[in-house]
Design a protein around this motif. Structure first.
Motif, PDB file in Angstrom:
ATOM      1  N   LEU A 174       0.777  -1.120  -0.098  1.00 28.55           N
ATOM      2  CA  LEU A 174      -0.101   0.236   0.037  1.00 28.55           C
ATOM      3  C   LEU A 174       0.831   1.154  -0.001  1.00 28.55           C
ATOM      4  N   VAL A 175       0.820   2.218  -0.836  1.00 30.52           N
ATOM      5  CA  VAL A 175       1.449   3.156  -1.017  1.00 30.52           C
ATOM      6  C   VAL A 175       0.594   4.406  -0.874  1.00 30.52           C
ATOM      7  N   TYR A 176       0.902   5.335   0.126  1.00 32.93           N
ATOM      8  CA  TYR A 176       0.114   6.535   0.619  1.00 32.93           C
ATOM      9  C   TYR A 176       0.771   7.793   0.149  1.00 32.93           C
ATOM     10  N   GLU A 177       0.306   8.646  -0.670  1.00 35.58           N
ATOM     11  CA  GLU A 177       0.579   9.925  -1.030  1.00 35.58           C
ATOM     12  C   GLU A 177      -0.408  10.924  -0.467  1.00 35.58           C
ATOM     13  N   ALA A 178       0.116  11.493   0.464  1.00 33.99           N
ATOM     14  CA  ALA A 178      -0.484  12.785   1.146  1.00 33.99           C
ATOM     15  C   ALA A 178      -0.814  13.903   0.101  1.00 33.99           C
ATOM     16  N   ARG A 179      -2.008  14.399   0.217  1.00 35.10           N
ATOM     17  CA  ARG A 179      -2.330  15.584  -0.508  1.00 35.10           C
ATOM     18  C   ARG A 179      -3.012  16.558   0.265  1.00 35.10           C
ATOM     19  N   ASP A 180      -2.402  17.990   0.292  1.00 37.57           N
ATOM     20  CA  ASP A 180      -2.949  18.833   1.093  1.00 37.57           C
ATOM     21  C   ASP A 180      -3.713  19.665   0.498  1.00 37.57           C
ATOM     22  N   ILE A 181      -5.313  19.824   0.632  1.00 40.92           N
ATOM     23  CA  ILE A 181      -5.999  20.718   0.018  1.00 40.92           C
ATOM     24  C   ILE A 181      -6.328  21.816   0.897  1.00 40.92           C
ATOM     25  N   ASP A 182      -6.185  23.140   0.662  1.00 42.32           N
ATOM     26  CA  ASP A 182      -6.272  24.259   1.494  1.00 42.32           C
ATOM     27  C   ASP A 182      -7.951  24.246   1.859  1.00 42.32           C
ATOM     28  N   GLN A 183      -8.238  24.306   2.927  1.00 44.35           N
ATOM     29  CA  GLN A 183      -9.603  24.763   3.541  1.00 44.35           C
ATOM     30  C   GLN A 183      -9.696  25.806   4.494  1.00 44.35           C
ATOM     31  N   ARG A 184      -9.531  26.946   3.989  1.00 44.59           N
ATOM     32  CA  ARG A 184      -9.426  28.244   4.574  1.00 44.59           C
ATOM     33  C   ARG A 184     -10.338  29.062   3.586  1.00 44.59           C
ATOM     34  N   ILE A 185     -11.132  30.082   4.306  1.00 44.43           N
ATOM     35  CA  ILE A 185     -11.888  30.970   3.621  1.00 44.43           C
ATOM     36  C   ILE A 185     -11.701  32.267   3.661  1.00 44.43           C
ATOM     37  N   GLY A 186     -11.461  33.186   2.852  1.00 47.70           N
ATOM     38  CA  GLY A 186     -11.686  34.748   2.889  1.00 47.70           C
ATOM     39  C   GLY A 186     -10.293  35.183   3.657  1.00 47.70           C
ATOM     40  N   SER A 187     -10.500  36.437   4.199  1.00 44.16           N
ATOM     41  CA  SER A 187      -9.567  37.156   5.295  1.00 44.16           C
ATOM     42  C   SER A 187     -10.093  37.004   6.639  1.00 44.16           C
ATOM     43  N   GLN A 188      -9.086  36.099   7.367  1.00 40.16           N
ATOM     44  CA  GLN A 188      -9.690  35.563   8.688  1.00 40.16           C
ATOM     45  C   GLN A 188      -9.693  36.942   9.686  1.00 40.16           C
ATOM     46  N   GLU A 189      -9.195  38.096   9.326  1.00 42.50           N
ATOM     47  CA  GLU A 189      -9.325  39.173  10.118  1.00 42.50           C
ATOM     48  C   GLU A 189     -10.713  39.778   9.946  1.00 42.50           C
ATOM     49  N   SER A 190     -11.286  39.866   8.811  1.00 41.36           N
ATOM     50  CA  SER A 190     -12.597  40.394   8.283  1.00 41.36           C
ATOM     51  C   SER A 190     -13.543  39.601   9.058  1.00 41.36           C
ATOM     52  N   ILE A 191     -13.361  38.227   8.849  1.00 45.72           N
ATOM     53  CA  ILE A 191     -14.189  37.166   9.612  1.00 45.72           C
ATOM     54  C   ILE A 191     -14.317  37.413  11.222  1.00 45.72           C
ATOM     55  N   ASP A 192     -13.329  37.633  11.788  1.00 39.69           N
ATOM     56  CA  ASP A 192     -13.073  37.890  12.957  1.00 39.69           C
ATOM     57  C   ASP A 192     -14.073  38.947  13.417  1.00 39.69           C
ATOM     58  N   LYS A 193     -13.915  40.185  12.851  1.00 41.06           N
ATOM     59  CA  LYS A 193     -14.405  41.463  13.008  1.00 41.06           C
ATOM     60  C   LYS A 193     -15.883  41.353  12.832  1.00 41.06           C
ATOM     61  N   TRP A 194     -16.414  40.326  11.877  1.00 42.47           N
ATOM     62  CA  TRP A 194     -17.861  40.383  11.612  1.00 42.47           C
ATOM     63  C   TRP A 194     -18.317  39.365  12.948  1.00 42.47           C
ATOM     64  N   PHE A 195     -17.420  38.418  13.474  1.00 44.13           N
ATOM     65  CA  PHE A 195     -17.925  37.762  14.616  1.00 44.13           C
ATOM     66  C   PHE A 195     -18.045  38.315  15.793  1.00 44.13           C
ATOM     67  N   GLU A 196     -17.328  39.436  15.884  1.00 41.84           N
ATOM     68  CA  GLU A 196     -17.487  40.125  17.211  1.00 41.84           C
ATOM     69  C   GLU A 196     -18.502  41.173  17.002  1.00 41.84           C
ATOM     70  N   ALA A 197     -18.804  41.865  15.947  1.00 38.99           N
ATOM     71  CA  ALA A 197     -20.150  42.858  15.872  1.00 38.99           C
ATOM     72  C   ALA A 197     -21.213  41.959  15.992  1.00 38.99           C
ATOM     73  N   LYS A 198     -21.331  40.448  15.720  1.00 38.40           N
ATOM     74  CA  LYS A 198     -22.617  39.995  15.883  1.00 38.40           C
ATOM     75  C   LYS A 198     -22.743  39.235  17.143  1.00 38.40           C
ATOM     76  N   THR A 199     -21.644  39.273  17.907  1.00 39.33           N
ATOM     77  CA  THR A 199     -21.792  38.593  19.250  1.00 39.33           C
ATOM     78  C   THR A 199     -21.750  39.648  20.504  1.00 39.33           C
ATOM     79  N   LYS A 200     -21.874  40.830  20.230  1.00 39.03           N
ATOM     80  CA  LYS A 200     -21.635  41.999  21.186  1.00 39.03           C
ATOM     81  C   LYS A 200     -22.528  41.603  22.385  1.00 39.03           C
ATOM     82  N   GLY A 201     -23.910  41.049  22.441  1.00 41.02           N
ATOM     83  CA  GLY A 201     -24.758  40.763  23.482  1.00 41.02           C
ATOM     84  C   GLY A 201     -24.342  39.572  24.284  1.00 41.02           C
TER      85      GLY A 201
END
Length: 288
Positions: free
Chosen positions: A201-228
């Motif tokens: 059995l020969v295993y060849e690892a493949r790395d597929i990127d699983q990140r979206i957009g700008s992390q900084e923008s996502i964090d700001k959006w999250f903070e705004a939506k969870t103020k309460g």
């Protein structure tokens, strides 16, 4: 002709047959369990005029394959059971010495009480002629199910030999050993690789990127939506949001994986010339 591991597996199984003792033959996938079955069956039928063999599988493809292998080796007398009633009819006829059937043919139609059904079979087993030897293919899949209980209730005096190419998991192992008895012979993957019976059995690892957009923008959006929310609520939600990010990014990721697979099929000779095989493993049927 048998390979060495098949020869020694058959010789070990012959002793079990003489002692009328159940057991398991674990020969790794691709090492030729079907040939082992054929040669063992041939020996049993030749050495015992009262012997009868039932080969039980759990998939139609395996049932067809087993019948074909027996036919290819000159054993053309195999009879296939087409229904549960047909199977019982064949077992009642001594002239039917070699039978193949799906384990599902031992099933019970209707929604009656299963325990009562088993008790009834055990008290009044159907007519079965001769010394019956049952070969159960892929026994790790059928060893603890309801259908196996029916099979053992019908064939109370039969000798059961389980065949598997898969190492028994801890959760299944005890049940398998209780049902079929100890290992008759083992031939493991690393042994088959060393003997060049199967490819490694020969295993060849493949790395597929699983990140979206700008992390900084996502964090700001999250903070705004969870103020309460308080810190604990925000932390719990963030755990779930991390999972949600992966879900939201999965479509694009799957498209990348598909492109990667298509490229492989285009450039790898064993795939592009139509003579190779490939296995796709995914987290769900939907993803596959």
């Amino acid at each position: 002709l048998p390979r060495p591991h098949q020869y020694f597996g058959i010789k070990a199984a012959q002793q079990h047959v003489k002692d009328r003792e159940n057991g398991i033959i674990w020969h790794t996938q691709g090492s030729g369990k079907s040939i082992t079955m054929v040669l063992l069956a041939k020996w049993i039928l030749e050495s015992n005029p009262n012997a009868r063999i039932a080969i039980i599988t759990d998939r139609k493809e395996l049932d067809t394959q087993i019948k074909q292998v027996f036919s290819d080796t000159g054993q053309n007398t195999m009879s296939r059971a087409t229904s549960g009633a047909d199977l019982l009819s064949k077992l009642a006829k001594p002239e039917e010495r070699l039978i193949c059937a799906l384990v599902h043919k031992f099933g019970k139609s209707g929604d009656g009480n299963f325990d009562e059904f088993i008790a009834e079979l055990e008290a009044n087993p159907p007519m079965v002629h001769g010394d019956v030897f049952v070969f159960v293919d892929e026994c790790h899949r059928t060893q603890s199910g309801r259908l196996h209980k029916v099979m053992k209730a019908i064939l109370q005096n039969a000798v059961f030999i389980g065949f598997t190419g898969t190492p028994l998991l801890k959760s299944d192992k005890q049940t398998s050993l209780e049902v079929f008895g100890r290992y008759i012979h083992t031939y493991k993957f690393n042994e088959a690789v060393a003997d060049k019976v199967v490819l490694d059995l020969v295993y060849e690892a493949r790395d597929i990127d699983q990140r979206i957009g700008s992390q900084e923008s996502i964090d700001k959006w999250f903070e705004a939506k969870t103020k309460g929310l308080n810190d604990f609520q925000r932390a719990e939600l963030k755990k779930r949001w991390g999972t949600m990010q992966k879900v939201l990014s999965s479509k694009g990721r799957m498209e990348k994986i598909v492109s990667d697979i298509v490229l492989d099929f285009s450039v790898k000779p064993r795939l592009s010339d139509g003579k190779g095989t490939a296995i796709l493993v995914a987290g769900s049927i939907y993803e596959a």
